[in-house]
Write an enzyme that holds these catalytic residues in place. Sequence first.
Site, PDB file in Angstrom:
ATOM      1  CE1 TYR A   9      -9.147  -0.766   4.721  1.00 38.13           C
ATOM      2  CE2 TYR A   9      -7.271   0.108   3.509  1.00 38.13           C
ATOM      3  CZ  TYR A   9      -8.233  -0.861   3.683  1.00 38.13           C
ATOM      4  OH  TYR A   9      -8.306  -1.927   2.818  1.00 38.13           O
ATOM      5  CE  LYS A  11     -11.470   0.085   2.107  1.00 34.87           C
ATOM      6  NZ  LYS A  11     -10.413   0.098   1.067  1.00 34.87           N
TER       7      LYS A  11
END
Length: 292
Positions: free
Chosen positions: A130, A158
Site C-alpha cells: 500500500y 495499492k
Amino acid sequence: MTFTGLYVPLITPFDRSGGVALDALDALANRALDDGARGLVVLGTTGEPSSLTPAEQQAVLDVAARVCRARHAPLVVGANTSATLQNLRGHAEVTAALTVVPPFVRPGQDGAVAYLTRLATDSPVPLIVYDIPYRTGQYLSAAALRRLADVPGIAGLKYAAGGINADTVDLFADLPDLAILGGDDTFISPLLALGAHGGILASAHIATTEFVRLIDAWHAGDVAVARALGGRLARLSAALFAEPNPTVIKAVLHAQGHIPTPDVRLPLLPAHPDSTTAALTAAEHPLATPHT
C-alpha cells in the site's frame, strides 16, 4: 494477473451499544459481492483497525473469512508487521495481506524496500504493498516500485500517490509484473485509463455496481461509457472523502439503512450533516447511459 477488478475495503460498523455490529458487517460483505465486487478487504484503514481491540479484529476477520469462503471470493487483510502477518497463517480464504509502506519513520526508499522485502519473505500470504505517501510520509519512486515488483511474495500494489504525477506516468508507461490497484478513489478512472488492473475503493460501498462497470468499461476499451461513469463517480468519491475516511461513508450507509449507526471511534469524529447530505445527493444523481 491474480488481483484484478474491484475490491471493497469494508468499514467496521458499530451498534448502538458501541460494539462491532457483526450482522451488519456480514450483510455489507455479501452486498458488495452481490453487486459485482471481485473481493473484499478487511482491517484496512477504512475499517478503523487501530481503534479495534484484538478480539474485535479477530471477529471482523472471522466474519469476512466466512463470507468469502461461502462465496468463493478472495479476501485481503490489512497486516503491517511480522506478527500480524503470522496471524493469517491457516486462513485459506486470505489470498493476500495489504501492507502499508512503513509510516512515520521515513526510512528512505532503500529502507522501505528492504523492510517490505523482509516482510514478504516471512509472510504466509502474498503482499499487496500500500503506497500512500501523504499518510506515510515516505515517497516511493517508479524505480523503487519496480524493485518491489521483482520481490518474490509481493503480488500487487495499492497505488495512492495522491494524483497523477511524473512517476505515475513513468510507472504505467512500462508496467512491471505486478497487479496495480488504484487506491485514490477520485483518480481511479484516469488510473484505469493508464492501465491499472482494478481498484481498492472505499467509495464503492456506495454505487458498487457502477464502480464495477467503470473498471469493466476501461478494460473493454469502451471509452464513452468509462468517461461518463468516471466523471460521475469522481464527484461521488470527492463527496465521500470530504471529511476523514470513513466518516462520510458511514453516515451515508446509515442514512440508507445499511448499518445501525454512523458511529466512528476517536480520533475520528462523526461527519457533519452537510457533508452527509452532499454525499447522498451525489449518490442519488441519475447517470445517463452514453450513446456508443
